[in-house]
Design a protein around this motif. Structure first.
Motif, PDB file in Angstrom:
ATOM      1  N   LEU A 181      -9.320   1.299  -0.381  1.00 51.28           N
ATOM      2  CA  LEU A 181      -7.952   1.170  -0.905  1.00 51.28           C
ATOM      3  C   LEU A 181      -7.501  -0.277  -0.932  1.00 51.28           C
ATOM      4  CD1 LEU A 181      -6.044   4.179   0.724  1.00 51.28           C
ATOM      5  CD2 LEU A 181      -6.372   3.763  -1.724  1.00 51.28           C
ATOM      6  N   GLU A 182      -7.887  -1.042   0.070  1.00 56.08           N
ATOM      7  CA  GLU A 182      -7.509  -2.449   0.114  1.00 56.08           C
ATOM      8  C   GLU A 182      -8.078  -3.218  -1.079  1.00 56.08           C
ATOM      9  OE1 GLU A 182      -8.898  -3.706   3.912  1.00 56.08           O
ATOM     10  OE2 GLU A 182      -7.123  -2.973   4.985  1.00 56.08           O
ATOM     11  N   HIS A 242     -12.280   7.771   7.403  1.00 58.08           N
ATOM     12  CA  HIS A 242     -10.957   7.223   7.106  1.00 58.08           C
ATOM     13  C   HIS A 242     -10.998   5.706   7.009  1.00 58.08           C
ATOM     14  CE1 HIS A 242      -6.885   5.717   8.318  1.00 58.08           C
ATOM     15  NE2 HIS A 242      -6.569   6.519   7.328  1.00 58.08           N
ATOM     16  N   ALA A 243     -11.743   5.058   7.909  1.00 61.74           N
ATOM     17  CA  ALA A 243     -11.860   3.595   7.862  1.00 61.74           C
ATOM     18  C   ALA A 243     -12.476   3.138   6.538  1.00 61.74           C
ATOM     19  CB  ALA A 243     -12.700   3.101   9.035  1.00 61.74           C
ATOM     20  N   GLU A 244     -13.469   3.897   6.063  1.00 64.86           N
ATOM     21  CA  GLU A 244     -14.080   3.569   4.765  1.00 64.86           C
ATOM     22  C   GLU A 244     -13.063   3.718   3.633  1.00 64.86           C
ATOM     23  OE1 GLU A 244     -17.412   6.131   4.268  1.00 64.86           O
ATOM     24  OE2 GLU A 244     -18.468   5.407   6.065  1.00 64.86           O
ATOM     25  N   ALA A 281      -2.672  -4.290   2.386  1.00 64.93           N
ATOM     26  CA  ALA A 281      -2.604  -3.602   3.675  1.00 64.93           C
ATOM     27  C   ALA A 281      -2.041  -4.457   4.790  1.00 64.93           C
ATOM     28  CB  ALA A 281      -3.995  -3.104   4.076  1.00 64.93           C
ATOM     29  N   LYS A 282      -1.643  -5.678   4.493  1.00 59.59           N
ATOM     30  CA  LYS A 282      -1.069  -6.519   5.532  1.00 59.59           C
ATOM     31  C   LYS A 282       0.286  -5.954   5.953  1.00 59.59           C
ATOM     32  CE  LYS A 282      -3.360 -10.847   4.310  1.00 59.59           C
ATOM     33  NZ  LYS A 282      -3.153 -12.237   3.881  1.00 59.59           N
ATOM     34  N   GLU A 283       0.466  -5.744   7.216  1.00 60.02           N
ATOM     35  CA  GLU A 283       1.695  -5.168   7.723  1.00 60.02           C
ATOM     36  C   GLU A 283       2.651  -6.289   8.112  1.00 60.02           C
ATOM     37  OE1 GLU A 283      -0.680  -1.406   9.688  1.00 60.02           O
ATOM     38  OE2 GLU A 283       0.838  -2.472  10.829  1.00 60.02           O
ATOM     39  N   LYS A 284       3.838  -6.190   7.588  1.00 62.16           N
ATOM     40  CA  LYS A 284       4.818  -7.252   7.843  1.00 62.16           C
ATOM     41  C   LYS A 284       5.852  -6.747   8.834  1.00 62.16           C
ATOM     42  CE  LYS A 284       4.138  -8.950   3.147  1.00 62.16           C
ATOM     43  NZ  LYS A 284       4.759  -9.237   1.862  1.00 62.16           N
ATOM     44  N   LEU A 344       0.833  -1.219   0.000  1.00 62.89           N
ATOM     45  CA  LEU A 344       0.000   0.000   0.000  1.00 62.89           C
ATOM     46  C   LEU A 344       0.863   1.262   0.000  1.00 62.89           C
ATOM     47  CD1 LEU A 344      -3.120  -0.258   2.331  1.00 62.89           C
ATOM     48  CD2 LEU A 344      -3.022   0.295  -0.083  1.00 62.89           C
ATOM     49  N   ARG A 345       2.108   1.123   0.437  1.00 58.19           N
ATOM     50  CA  ARG A 345       3.005   2.276   0.463  1.00 58.19           C
ATOM     51  C   ARG A 345       3.790   2.423  -0.831  1.00 58.19           C
ATOM     52  NH1 ARG A 345       7.093   2.432   4.410  1.00 58.19           N
ATOM     53  NH2 ARG A 345       7.110   4.680   4.019  1.00 58.19           N
TER      54      ARG A 345
END
Length: 476
Positions: free
Chosen positions: A464-465, A457-459, A473-476, A229-230
């Motif tokens: 975006l996901e 923001h949550a929406e 959006a999975k954070e590693k 996502l970044r």
């Protein structure tokens, strides 16, 4: 999971210490450098010369800071493009702190006696100030634009931002507590109750060293999220920087609201030491307000997550503005009553860190708003607008503060005994009247035009996901 949790606390603590040093440095430059200029740099027996040089200096600072408004977005864009083994942000935070710290030490000096040669001094001052401001901008933007890179979760961002704000609040308020006692300790003489030039220079040295230690803490202790996502679909070129800013309507409205709020509130903060020095007649008591504000500020920041959860950020903002106006009302009638001044000063400080957090979290969430709307993720570019606004507010405040000091007869070798009722009225009219107007207008804009709430923001993140990829959006 335990390791991740432990690292989360290490990251938050390191980030908070970096924010501590950063805001300590920023408070010294933004709120007190102008007093060094008006009361110690130019304090010869020639009042006309003093006032002329003060006017030229404040004009130079104002022009340079306004000019930099056009540079900061490109600084943010440069940080966004940075790719190093240490990440995007850390190199700029550390290098920016080193260079701006050295420059600040020079600014809090007479440049080897060059004040006796005005043209030479003003030329070197302008060059050093530009260097300080640009490298501080890299550090400032890099520091705060790290926030959306540490997590995509709005609540997790609140936790990190709250702890960071604890650090920055402590850094900013500890200046109020220590600046006069430490300057007096470092000084050989006591000019007007605020020490001498040597004391101010050594205090600037201490501030620069603490800021560097904080930057090193960020360098070793923080970790960016590893997520697709970044990753931008395409690089944002310099030509597209202004297009992105202009087309992000939420960013523009929040920026306008914040610059109006900041200009008024920072002006009152900047003139507070003048009030203690020339109205109360005891600059040393300013440290008492600083100690009180430190405790109140830390308490307010620690309560922010609970307050935001119970009342929502927008309502917290409104409550805080009401408290600001109550404080101004008390100040208007305090005159020389130290206890009323102390109460007014503490109440005025109470909501400021909370409003900062509301604004910071809204700026942070606007990163994803712009990403969804414009197809670009520009963390540092978007977050560069908040420090840009601080600089614009600082430029406005510096100019007005210098002008007020001269108009109210509180510059150069001014004595408390020489203050007239007219002098005091001039100070209070500008110090208290300005924020009433600017904060009201800023609040109206914030409530009517800024639509990014926690729910919104949550929406946006959920959308975006889907559009950026299901697993992005999975954070590693």
């Amino acid at each position: 999971m335990e390791n991740n949790t432990n690292h989360g606390w290490v990251s938050r603590t390191s980030y908070a210490f970096g924010a501590f040093g950063h805001d300590l440095f920023n408070q010294v430059m933004n709120s007190y450098f102008i007093m060094f200029v008006t009361n110690h740099l130019f304090n010869s027996s020639d009042t006309a010369y003093n006032n002329k040089m003060i006017g030229v200096m404040t004009t130079i600072i104002f022009v340079l800071r306004v000019a930099e408004l056009f540079i900061d977005p490109f600084i943010g864009n440069t940080i966004d493009k940075t790719q190093t083994r240490w990440g995007k942000f850390k190199p700029w935070v550390v290098v920016g702190t080193i260079v701006s710290g050295l420059a600040m030490m020079l600014l809090f000096s007479d440049m080897w006696g060059l004040t006796s040669k005005p043209m030479y001094y003003l030329f070197i001052f302008t060059f050093v100030y530009i260097v300080m401001d640009i490298f501080f901008a890299f550090k400032d933007i890099g520091l705060w634009s790290m926030l959306p890179a540490l997590s995509f979760d709005s609540l997790e961002r609140e936790k990190t931002a709250t702890i960071a704000r604890v650090g920055s609040t402590l850094g900013g308020t500890i200046v109020t507590v220590t600046i006069i006692p430490m300057i007096l300790m470092f000084s050989a003489t006591n000019e007007g109750g605020t020490g001498d030039s040597r004391g101010w220079f050594l205090y600037a040295v201490v501030a620069a060293i603490i800021a560097l230690l904080g930057a090193v803490s960020i360098g070793f202790g923080t970790k960016e999220v590893n997520s697709r996502l970044r990753e931008n679909k395409e690089e944002t070129g310099f030509k597209k920087v202004l297009w992105i800013l202009v087309h992000n309507d939420q960013l523009l409205w929040l920026a306008l609201a914040y610059v109006l709020y900041g200009s008024g509130v920072y002006l009152t903060n900047s003139l507070m030491l003048y009030y203690f020095t020339y109205v109360l007649g005891d600059a040393a008591k300013f440290s008492i307000l600083g100690m009180l504000n430190m405790g109140i500020g830390l308490l307010a920041v620690s309560l922010f997550p609970a307050l935001a959860k119970k009342f929502k950020r927008r309502n917290v903002f409104v409550i805080c503005v009401v408290i600001l106006f109550v404080a101004i009302g008390i100040f208007a009638f305090a005159d020389k009553n130290f206890w009323l001044v102390l109460l007014a000063g503490a109440l005025f400080n109470l909501p400021q860190p909370l409003i900062f957090l509301v604004v910071l979290m809204t700026f942070t969430d606007i990163v994803e708003y712009g990403q969804l709307k414009l197809g670009h993720r520009d963390e540092s570019l978007v977050l560069s607008i908040r420090p840009l606004i601080d600089k614009l507010s600082g430029a406005i405040v510096t100019g007005i503060t210098g002008m007020t000091a001269v108009m109210a007869g509180m510059s150069g070798n001014a004595k408390v005994s020489a203050m007239t009722a007219s002098n005091v009225w001039t100070l209070k009219a500008i110090m208290l009247g300005t924020p009433i107007v600017t904060v009201i207008i800023g609040t109206i804009i914030f409530l009517s035009k800024v639509k990014i709430t926690e729910e919104k923001h949550a929406e946006i993140v959920a959308e975006l996901e889907k559009t950026w990829g299901k697993d992005d959006a999975k954070e590693k």
